[in-house]
Each structure stands twice: as C-alpha cells, then as structure tokens.
Design a protein around this motif. Sequence first.
Motif, PDB file in Angstrom:
ATOM      1  N   TYR A 115       8.830   4.484   4.266  1.00 41.03           N
ATOM      2  CA  TYR A 115       8.774   4.944   2.885  1.00 41.03           C
ATOM      3  C   TYR A 115      10.165   5.329   2.407  1.00 41.03           C
ATOM      4  CZ  TYR A 115       7.142   6.961  -1.486  1.00 41.03           C
ATOM      5  OH  TYR A 115       6.944   7.215  -2.818  1.00 41.03           O
ATOM      6  N   MET A 143       7.268   0.504   5.888  1.00 42.17           N
ATOM      7  CA  MET A 143       6.122   0.551   4.980  1.00 42.17           C
ATOM      8  C   MET A 143       6.139  -0.635   4.027  1.00 42.17           C
ATOM      9  SD  MET A 143       4.975   3.537   2.331  1.00 42.17           S
ATOM     10  CE  MET A 143       3.911   3.164   0.932  1.00 42.17           C
ATOM     11  N   GLY A 160      -4.138   5.001   1.170  1.00 42.19           N
ATOM     12  CA  GLY A 160      -3.622   5.668   2.363  1.00 42.19           C
ATOM     13  C   GLY A 160      -3.393   4.724   3.527  1.00 42.19           C
ATOM     14  N   ARG A 163       0.258   4.528   5.125  1.00 41.95           N
ATOM     15  CA  ARG A 163       0.890   5.644   5.805  1.00 41.95           C
ATOM     16  C   ARG A 163       1.169   5.241   7.246  1.00 41.95           C
ATOM     17  NH1 ARG A 163      -3.001  10.491   3.444  1.00 41.95           N
ATOM     18  NH2 ARG A 163      -2.160  10.459   1.291  1.00 41.95           N
TER      19      ARG A 163
END
Length: 224
Positions: A115, A143, A160, A163
């Motif tokens: 991220y 990511m 989600g 993640r």
Amino acid sequence: MPTRLLNAFERWRSHRDSKSLPWYEHSYFVLDMETTGLDPKNHQVISLGWVLVEQGSIQLDTAQHLLLDSAQIDDVSVGIHMITDRDVLEQGRRHASVLRYLRQIMKDKVLVVHYSPLELGFLKSLWQTQPMPALAFDWIDTMQIEVQRRARAQEVIAEGGFRLPACRERYGLPDYQGHDALTDAMATAELLLAQTAHYNHHDPSLQELIKLGGGRMRLSSTER
C-alpha cells in the motif's frame, strides 16, 4: 555533449537497461512503518521495520526494527502497536541517525511496500524532518501488483481482500499473529516472492513489476 551530461546519460541508460533483467538480479529493501494514524501530514511514524531481499531470497540477518525517540504514544497507538512510552524512552533512536542509516541502506535498492500511498507518504514526511541529501529510487507495491493481477484474471475480490493477510492467504502463506513493523515487512517480502513465483510461468523483470504496481520516487529534504 559535455562530459558531465554524457556521464549522466550513460548512468540513466544503464539504469533503464538493468530494469529488463529478471527481478531477482536486483536488490530489494522491504519496508513497513507503524504510525499514529493514516495521514502523513498530521500523524507520526512510531517505528520502522525492514528486511532485504537479495538474489531472490529473504536475508534474515538484515532484519531491523527501530523505534523513533520522538514518537508520541497515545492509548490508541498502544492498543494497536503494543508499543509504550517506556519502549520509546529506552529504545527510541534519533531521527537524524535513523534517516542517515536508512538512506545508506536504501541506496541502489528497489523499495518494496504494501500500500504505497500510505508508506511513501510517511517516508516523504519523515525525510523532511531532517536536512538530508536527496535520494532517488524505484519502488514496487505488492498490493498494487495483486490488484492488477486479479483484475487481469477478472477475479472479483471482496472488500478488504487486498490487505496484506488476505493477499498472503491466496498464496497459501500463513497469517502472523503479531503485526509490528518488522513482522509486516517480513510478510510483505514473503508475498513478493510468492507473487513472482506465480507470474505467468516465467520470472518477471523489474520493469514488469513496476508496470504492474510501482514507479520511481525522489526524496528530498525541505532544507537545502
């Protein structure tokens, strides 16, 4: 062409050409940071964890976890990171020394994060706390690599699902109970290795990884 410009051009061409080599022929600096919040402009870095990947393997003896002596620990931070004021007091390192150390290790390496908007934002903010020499580097985001790979395969991923633990689960990697900066850096490094091992039946080049999820960044201090 003046000698200085010619030398700069040759360095640029060499760097460009090296990106076409298989990914494992480059060195990677896998970084994670624990912070007091999600906004680099209003929150602080508490600690940094990293590990190097060389020749396609995680180098366990390079793993580091450093706390910053200026970290402001509140009840929320303690609950999330399990780092206390006492930890900061006893183990905290000065910003200047940590950044000099960080810059030395990052030179000539590809930064790897999970991220990038968060990690790169805090890295830029941290860099600007000290008068530091500029540093340019390539970076990749595990990511974003995962987002692009799943999009190309037309897979629908639940909320989600990008993640770090969810990405790791898709490759059969175990979930870690602790989630400090070093643990997450190790987890990101393992995810990178899994992603490259499942890359369209061939070893990707660095350029291919950057196209999937990466770029180039230049860090510079606000002080000159």
